[in-house]
Design a protein around this motif. Sequence first.
Motif, PDB file in Angstrom:
ATOM      1  N   LEU A 225      22.285 -56.823 -47.864  1.00  0.00           N
ATOM      2  CA  LEU A 225      22.711 -58.212 -47.984  1.00  0.00           C
ATOM      3  C   LEU A 225      23.812 -58.461 -46.956  1.00  0.00           C
ATOM      4  N   TYR A 226      23.848 -59.674 -46.424  1.00  0.00           N
ATOM      5  CA  TYR A 226      24.879 -60.039 -45.453  1.00  0.00           C
ATOM      6  C   TYR A 226      26.129 -60.519 -46.174  1.00  0.00           C
ATOM      7  N   ASP A 227      27.289 -60.035 -45.713  1.00  0.00           N
ATOM      8  CA  ASP A 227      28.546 -60.477 -46.306  1.00  0.00           C
ATOM      9  C   ASP A 227      29.102 -61.683 -45.551  1.00  0.00           C
ATOM     10  N   ASP A 228      30.317 -62.106 -45.890  1.00  0.00           N
ATOM     11  CA  ASP A 228      30.909 -63.303 -45.288  1.00  0.00           C
ATOM     12  C   ASP A 228      31.181 -63.158 -43.796  1.00  0.00           C
ATOM     13  N   THR A 229      31.271 -61.922 -43.315  1.00  0.00           N
ATOM     14  CA  THR A 229      31.545 -61.695 -41.892  1.00  0.00           C
ATOM     15  C   THR A 229      30.270 -61.606 -41.068  1.00  0.00           C
ATOM     16  N   GLY A 230      29.112 -61.644 -41.742  1.00  0.00           N
ATOM     17  CA  GLY A 230      27.849 -61.503 -41.037  1.00  0.00           C
ATOM     18  C   GLY A 230      27.377 -60.069 -40.914  1.00  0.00           C
ATOM     19  N   ALA A 231      28.091 -59.128 -41.548  1.00  0.00           N
ATOM     20  CA  ALA A 231      27.690 -57.719 -41.514  1.00  0.00           C
ATOM     21  C   ALA A 231      26.675 -57.440 -42.611  1.00  0.00           C
TER      22      ALA A 231
END
Length: 357
Positions: A225-231
């Motif tokens: 899943l992608y986090d808030d930073t786009g990672a």
Amino acid sequence: MELPVMPPVKPMLAKSVKTIPPDMQYEAKWDGFRAVVHRDGDEIVIGSRTGKPLTRYFPELVAALAENLPGRCVVDGEIVVVHGGRLDFDRLSERIHPAESRVRTLAERTPASFVAFDLLALGDTSHLDTPLAERRALLAEALRAARPPVHLAPATTDRELALVWFDRYEGAGLDGVVAKPLDLPYRPDARLMFKIKHERTADVVVAGYRFHKSGPVVGSLLLGLYDDTGALQHVGVCAAFPMKRRAELVTELEPLRMDPADAHPWAAWTDAHAHESSRLPGAVSRWTGKKDLSWTALRPERVLEVAYDHMEGTRFRHTAQFRRWRPDRAAADCTYAQLDEPVGYDLSEVLSGDGTG
């Protein structure tokens, strides 16, 4: 040690059902280490679900059990760690450490609690053949004066209250509800109880797979899943497939294979320091030992819908269940924001038995 029920004992288990059945005893489903405690005077043995002893890892519980349990008894329950008003399985897992000095440090830093919910023996009497309703009454009387960190698990025969618990207690990190027939004898290692767990769905990115232990077929899909930073963070695996389907998946996923995997979001998985700032597959721990943690990288483009029960921090607590491919979903949209977060509920209110307010 001389007790009517001697260690090791494998605890009685539960099978999954979709709804809470009527006319039973209901308890919260605890998310910790199942443990059967044998006490004979000064001797205390804490046995795991597999029968192996856990005693050395929880010295603070040994002392608490000596203060709170009857002098000679065998009690079934769960070892849990509470942090921030809810169960914390990650902190509990850290307690299993080979170094004695580390064990002592963690006993002070993240002390454990024991939640008792069944009685196998008391004094010279085995209660394996005693009906559950009678065992519960005996256990409640035996623990009438017990104090934290030893607790008597709240229980009810009111199905409507059990439904309330099922919704409310999730915010305290509990797993669902366990239903037990009132006339049930105790049968070690037999699935005679019923568990009703929460289930949600999420769209996740398939970013790799591991081979099955039997050969070159897919053993598990690695999910992200992608986090808030786009990672892209590794959140768990999906693993339950028929053998024929495992072989088909290798061919089906071949066009996405990245070899070499230098451009993959998880390319740094072999670097121990990289695991400190991101969730990557292949983290070495005391649980994995010498297990082969290598995996095949895939371009993170395919989206899969999975079912899961609940999150432990930023990952799925248990293995996710395959539901369907989602070709209509974009990988970039698979973020943490879609996940349903239960309303918080203080575990102290659960342990106090105050489930009606």
